[in-house]
Design an enzyme around this catalytic site. Structure first.
Site, mmCIF file in Angstrom:
data_model
loop_
_atom_site.group_PDB
_atom_site.id
_atom_site.type_symbol
_atom_site.label_atom_id
_atom_site.label_comp_id
_atom_site.label_asym_id
_atom_site.label_seq_id
_atom_site.Cartn_x
_atom_site.Cartn_y
_atom_site.Cartn_z
ATOM 1 N N HIS A 1 34.503 35.528 36.843
ATOM 2 C CA HIS A 1 34.271 34.983 38.177
ATOM 3 C C HIS A 1 34.388 33.468 38.147
ATOM 4 O O HIS A 1 33.862 32.812 37.245
ATOM 5 C CB HIS A 1 32.883 35.377 38.701
ATOM 6 N N ASN B 1 38.155 36.753 39.482
ATOM 7 C CA ASN B 1 37.635 36.871 40.843
ATOM 8 C C ASN B 1 37.273 35.465 41.315
ATOM 9 O O ASN B 1 36.887 34.612 40.506
ATOM 10 C CB ASN B 1 36.392 37.759 40.871
ATOM 11 N N ARG C 1 39.877 39.936 42.216
ATOM 12 C CA ARG C 1 41.017 40.139 41.332
ATOM 13 C C ARG C 1 41.557 41.561 41.509
ATOM 14 O O ARG C 1 40.851 42.534 41.321
ATOM 15 C CB ARG C 1 40.558 39.917 39.874
ATOM 16 N N CYS D 1 31.118 41.994 47.007
ATOM 17 C CA CYS D 1 31.389 42.134 45.570
ATOM 18 C C CYS D 1 30.064 41.996 44.830
ATOM 19 O O CYS D 1 29.451 40.926 44.854
ATOM 20 C CB CYS D 1 32.391 41.086 45.102
ATOM 21 N N GLY E 1 30.273 39.724 41.820
ATOM 22 C CA GLY E 1 30.435 38.378 42.355
ATOM 23 C C GLY E 1 29.133 37.801 42.871
ATOM 24 O O GLY E 1 28.826 36.617 42.662
#
Length: 277
Positions: A163, A194, A213, A221, A224
């Protein structure tokens, strides 16, 4: 092929019981199934399979056919799916993923499922663990990255998948569709990344938008959001417990004393049916 469609805050998945259904090519099937015009439509295809080291194996394929290491929203959906379809009687379930063993827990109040809590594991902060090019022992916290003449200050975290997190003053001014793929495929990230843009509301609230991604813009997410809390704490922006507000709704995150990230949020079944292969 029998399937069921689920979402976690609008991050949606087609879940298939791979112990009963046979698929020859997961990558190609994911591309076909996830197509929102010619298929079922989803951010990813989730296959449930036997595991020698956990209760079940979970394999996740993005809408472009690439395989994801982990997905927090999919994990919540899978836990509820397994329990409600009587594939397990456990309320704490172990899932074998490419990111390691993940443990979701179904939380009940007065006999009704209130939320699904997931132990997302330990955040990984070294370049070599994320991965990100450069000294493998270094951390990347508020490092400048130039894209198209503009400089972004990035913080990088792995939650089993990479990330890149960027703090902004006004998230509504970010052209996510334009900048997201440029950062995702930047040479700094050997396995792509990501991309999350974060706006700090207060010490306990983060607004986040995500370019995933292999999937593009999604409503939410889970990994995330977990990485967002870590980045916010590392940059001195929030406490170790916070609500992350995504396009699809809210997730509650805690970076606990044992250094694990715990994430709680909903998981909803939308429909089920037969996909004609």
């Amino acid at each position: 092929m029998q399937f069921t469609k689920w979402h976690g805050l609008g991050n949606d998945f087609v879940i298939v019981n791979g112990m009963e259904e046979q698929i020859a090519d997961y990558q190609q099937q994911a591309i076909a199934v996830c197509d929102r015009n010619f298929g079922i439509g989803a951010d990813g295809l989730v296959m449930l399979l036997p595991s020698d080291i956990a209760d079940f194996k979970m394999r996740i394929f993005n809408s472009d056919g690439s395989e994801a290491d982990m997905c927090g929203n999919a994990t919540r959906c899978v836990a509820r799916y397994l329990y409600e379809n009587k594939l397990t009687a456990k309320t704490v379930i172990t899932l074998d993923t490419l990111a390691g063993i993940i443990t979701p827990e179904l939380i009940f109040k007065n006999g009704t499922l209130a939320t699904v809590k997931v132990d997302m594991g330990l955040p990984r902060l070294k370049r070599g663990e994320i991965p990100i090019s450069g000294n493998p022992e270094e951390q990347v916290i508020s490092m400048p990255l130039a894209i198209d003449g503009e400089t972004y200050h990035i913080t990088c975290v792995s939650m089993g998948n990479p990330h890149c997190l960027i703090f902004v003053n006004d998230i509504t001014k970010v052209d996510l569709a334009l900048i997201g793929p440029k950062i995702e495929t930047h040479t700094l990230f050997p396995k792509k990344t990501n991309v999350e843009f974060l706006q700090i509301i207060d010490r306990k609230t983060i607004r986040m938008r995500v370019w995933e991604r292999g999937a593009g813009i999604t409503k939410a997410c889970g990994t995330g959001a977990s990485a967002a809390l870590v980045a916010a704490v590392l940059n001195g922006c929030t406490d170790r417990q916070a609500t992350v507000k995504l396009d699809g709704g809210d997730l509650y995150l805690e970076w606990a004393a044992n250094n694990h990230i715990y994430k709680s949020g909903p998981a909803v079944e939308v429909f089920r049916g037969n996909y004609l292969l």
